[in-house]
Design an enzyme around this catalytic site. Structure first.
Site, PDB file in Angstrom:
ATOM      1  N   ASP A   8      34.924  12.671  34.200  1.00  4.25           N
ATOM      2  CA  ASP A   8      35.761  11.827  35.026  1.00  4.25           C
ATOM      3  C   ASP A   8      35.282  11.574  36.525  1.00  4.25           C
ATOM      4  O   ASP A   8      35.626  12.433  37.203  1.00  4.25           O
ATOM      5  CB  ASP A   8      37.316  12.215  35.074  1.00  4.25           C
ATOM      6  CG  ASP A   8      37.776  12.244  33.767  1.00  4.25           C
ATOM      7  OD1 ASP A   8      37.135  12.762  32.688  1.00  4.25           O
ATOM      8  OD2 ASP A   8      39.248  11.979  33.565  1.00  4.25           O
ATOM      9  N   GLU A  39      37.411   6.452  34.084  1.00  2.39           N
ATOM     10  CA  GLU A  39      38.735   6.280  34.051  1.00  2.39           C
ATOM     11  C   GLU A  39      39.324   6.168  35.307  1.00  2.39           C
ATOM     12  O   GLU A  39      40.274   5.972  35.715  1.00  2.39           O
ATOM     13  CB  GLU A  39      39.624   7.006  33.154  1.00  2.39           C
ATOM     14  CG  GLU A  39      39.791   8.319  33.408  1.00  2.39           C
ATOM     15  CD  GLU A  39      41.214   8.970  33.050  1.00  2.39           C
ATOM     16  OE1 GLU A  39      41.861   8.271  32.404  1.00  2.39           O
ATOM     17  OE2 GLU A  39      41.453  10.031  33.567  1.00  2.39           O
ATOM     18  N   ASN A  40      38.810   7.233  36.385  1.00  2.00           N
ATOM     19  CA  ASN A  40      39.211   7.369  37.621  1.00  2.00           C
ATOM     20  C   ASN A  40      38.515   6.832  38.759  1.00  2.00           C
ATOM     21  O   ASN A  40      38.378   7.156  40.072  1.00  2.00           O
ATOM     22  CB  ASN A  40      39.417   8.817  38.087  1.00  2.00           C
ATOM     23  CG  ASN A  40      40.396   9.413  36.850  1.00  2.00           C
ATOM     24  OD1 ASN A  40      39.855  10.391  36.055  1.00  2.00           O
ATOM     25  ND2 ASN A  40      41.682   9.204  37.179  1.00  2.00           N
ATOM     26  N   ASN A  67      43.553   7.361  29.711  1.00  2.00           N
ATOM     27  CA  ASN A  67      44.741   7.008  30.169  1.00  2.00           C
ATOM     28  C   ASN A  67      45.142   6.149  31.368  1.00  2.00           C
ATOM     29  O   ASN A  67      46.012   5.317  31.274  1.00  2.00           O
ATOM     30  CB  ASN A  67      45.923   8.256  30.107  1.00  2.00           C
ATOM     31  CG  ASN A  67      45.435   8.960  31.075  1.00  2.00           C
ATOM     32  OD1 ASN A  67      44.376   9.641  31.039  1.00  2.00           O
ATOM     33  ND2 ASN A  67      46.292   9.790  32.040  1.00  2.00           N
ATOM     34  N   HIS A  68      44.091   6.231  32.279  1.00  2.00           N
ATOM     35  CA  HIS A  68      44.152   5.136  33.406  1.00  2.00           C
ATOM     36  C   HIS A  68      43.472   4.047  33.423  1.00  2.00           C
ATOM     37  O   HIS A  68      43.391   3.273  34.167  1.00  2.00           O
ATOM     38  CB  HIS A  68      43.701   6.235  34.557  1.00  2.00           C
ATOM     39  CG  HIS A  68      44.582   7.407  35.039  1.00  2.00           C
ATOM     40  ND1 HIS A  68      45.924   6.964  35.169  1.00  2.00           N
ATOM     41  CD2 HIS A  68      44.275   8.598  35.041  1.00  2.00           C
ATOM     42  CE1 HIS A  68      46.450   8.303  35.564  1.00  2.00           C
ATOM     43  NE2 HIS A  68      45.500   8.956  35.475  1.00  2.00           N
ATOM     44  N   HIS A 148      39.697  12.493  25.212  1.00  2.00           N
ATOM     45  CA  HIS A 148      40.537  12.556  26.420  1.00  2.00           C
ATOM     46  C   HIS A 148      41.886  13.152  25.986  1.00  2.00           C
ATOM     47  O   HIS A 148      42.937  12.239  25.672  1.00  2.00           O
ATOM     48  CB  HIS A 148      40.667  11.088  26.985  1.00  2.00           C
ATOM     49  CG  HIS A 148      40.920  10.972  28.454  1.00  2.00           C
ATOM     50  ND1 HIS A 148      39.833  11.346  29.307  1.00  2.00           N
ATOM     51  CD2 HIS A 148      41.941  10.711  28.929  1.00  2.00           C
ATOM     52  CE1 HIS A 148      40.456  11.140  30.576  1.00  2.00           C
ATOM     53  NE2 HIS A 148      41.669  10.705  30.403  1.00  2.00           N
ATOM     54  N   HIS A 173      39.687  14.486  31.018  1.00  2.00           N
ATOM     55  CA  HIS A 173      41.059  14.391  31.313  1.00  2.00           C
ATOM     56  C   HIS A 173      41.768  15.560  32.095  1.00  2.00           C
ATOM     57  O   HIS A 173      42.327  15.047  33.092  1.00  2.00           O
ATOM     58  CB  HIS A 173      42.170  13.898  30.225  1.00  2.00           C
ATOM     59  CG  HIS A 173      43.461  13.970  30.638  1.00  2.00           C
ATOM     60  ND1 HIS A 173      43.908  12.747  31.183  1.00  2.00           N
ATOM     61  CD2 HIS A 173      44.744  14.659  30.327  1.00  2.00           C
ATOM     62  CE1 HIS A 173      45.365  12.780  31.534  1.00  2.00           C
ATOM     63  NE2 HIS A 173      45.771  13.924  30.937  1.00  2.00           N
ATOM     64  N   HIS A 175      40.281  17.145  34.266  1.00  2.00           N
ATOM     65  CA  HIS A 175      39.329  17.435  35.489  1.00  2.00           C
ATOM     66  C   HIS A 175      38.931  18.719  35.677  1.00  2.00           C
ATOM     67  O   HIS A 175      38.549  19.093  36.938  1.00  2.00           O
ATOM     68  CB  HIS A 175      39.938  16.897  36.685  1.00  2.00           C
ATOM     69  CG  HIS A 175      40.316  15.239  36.767  1.00  2.00           C
ATOM     70  ND1 HIS A 175      40.490  14.471  37.525  1.00  2.00           N
ATOM     71  CD2 HIS A 175      40.168  14.628  35.490  1.00  2.00           C
ATOM     72  CE1 HIS A 175      40.742  13.279  37.248  1.00  2.00           C
ATOM     73  NE2 HIS A 175      40.308  13.238  36.044  1.00  2.00           N
TER      74      HIS A 175
HETATM   75 FE   LIG Z   1      40.762  11.494  34.701  1.00  2.00          FE
HETATM   76 FE   LIG Z   2      43.121  10.986  32.105  1.00  2.00          FE
END
Ligand SMILES: [Fe+2]
Ligand SMILES: [Fe+2]
Length: 256
Positions: A8, A39-40, A67-68, A148, A173, A175
């Protein structure tokens, strides 16, 4: 065929760190394909066309997410259009974007599947059933999975579920990188979490003082992306002609 998978990418510091570290990572690991979880990448949460392009420009061949992914509404149309940007396959079918893609790399058709864990995260279908269904129809010489997910039990179980059927399962996910990278007996490279690409002076990418304030006071706090001590984290997998893994090596380097 060598795949370099990067965890990520968090905000501008993560994007800049990735771009700065990539020449040396390429030189050292000689990847045929670079896959990056983005995703981030936009402001610490979500992805946009602009941040995806920055990750592609840094050398990614495929971008995965989690999820983001739907945080920025302007990205929905981009997710429908971008064939090499994927989101978890076990989200509702009508949601923007796609759950897997196939690209050519190192003389192989490489399938990349993105899945979300069902424990602690919202999904429409079981990741286990979803990946079985995709593997039945995907036309590829080897497959790698970005799982994830929140909990290590579900991630480790997915490794065993896919052992001998895909080249690699990379967890994302949390991190936080885990120390369990290995090739399972059936030939699938596995790691519970590769970690993130972002500031280590942080709580999962957020400025530590803000994350602490939120946890200590239990009051709403505006989170900003941390900038200090950026590291790039991931793993490299060597895939053989059977489409299975010869080796997995964890990657953790400070951004230059
Ligand atoms: Fe993330
Ligand atoms: Fe995530």
């Amino acid at each position: 065929m060598r795949v370099l998978f990067i965890g990520d990418v968090v905000g501008g510091p993560g994007r800049r760190g990735l771009a700065a570290a990539m020449p040396e990572l390429r030189e050292r690991h000689q990847p045929d394909l670079v896959i990056v979880n983005g995703e981030n990448s936009a402001g610490g949460m979500g992805i946009t066309e602009k941040t995806a392009n920055a990750i592609f420009n840094a050398g990614a061949g495929v971008i995965t997410s989690g999820n983001h992914v739907y945080r920025h509404r302007e990205a929905y149309e981009f997710l429908d259009r971008a064939e090499r940007v994927i989101r978890p396959a076990n989200y509702p079918h009508a949601n923007p974007g796609r759950g897997h893609t196939v690209v050519e790399a190192g003389g192989m058709r490489v399938g990349v599947i993105n899945l979300s864990g069902a424990v602690g995260l919202q999904v429409a279908r079981s990741p286990f059933h979803e990946v079985d269904s995709i593997l039945e129809r995907i036309e590829a010489d080897c497959v790698v999975v970005d799982f994830h997910a929140e909990v290590t039990s579900e991630k480790v179980a997915m490794g065993w579920h896919l052992d001998g059927r895909v080249a690699a399962v990379f967890g994302t996910h949390t991190h936080v990188p885990t120390a369990d990278a290995r090739v399972l007996p059936g030939g699938t490279a596995f790691i519970s979490d590769v970690g993130m690409t972002g500031a280590r002076t942080s709580v999962l990418g957020v400025k530590p003082e803000q994350a602490l304030q939120a946890l200590v006071t239990q009051m709403p706090v505006r989170f900003e992306t941390a900038e200090d001590d950026v590291w790039v984290m991931g793993a490299v997998v060597e895939v053989d002609e059977r489409g299975l893994a010869d080796s997995i090596e964890q990657v953790m380097v400070p951004a230059p």
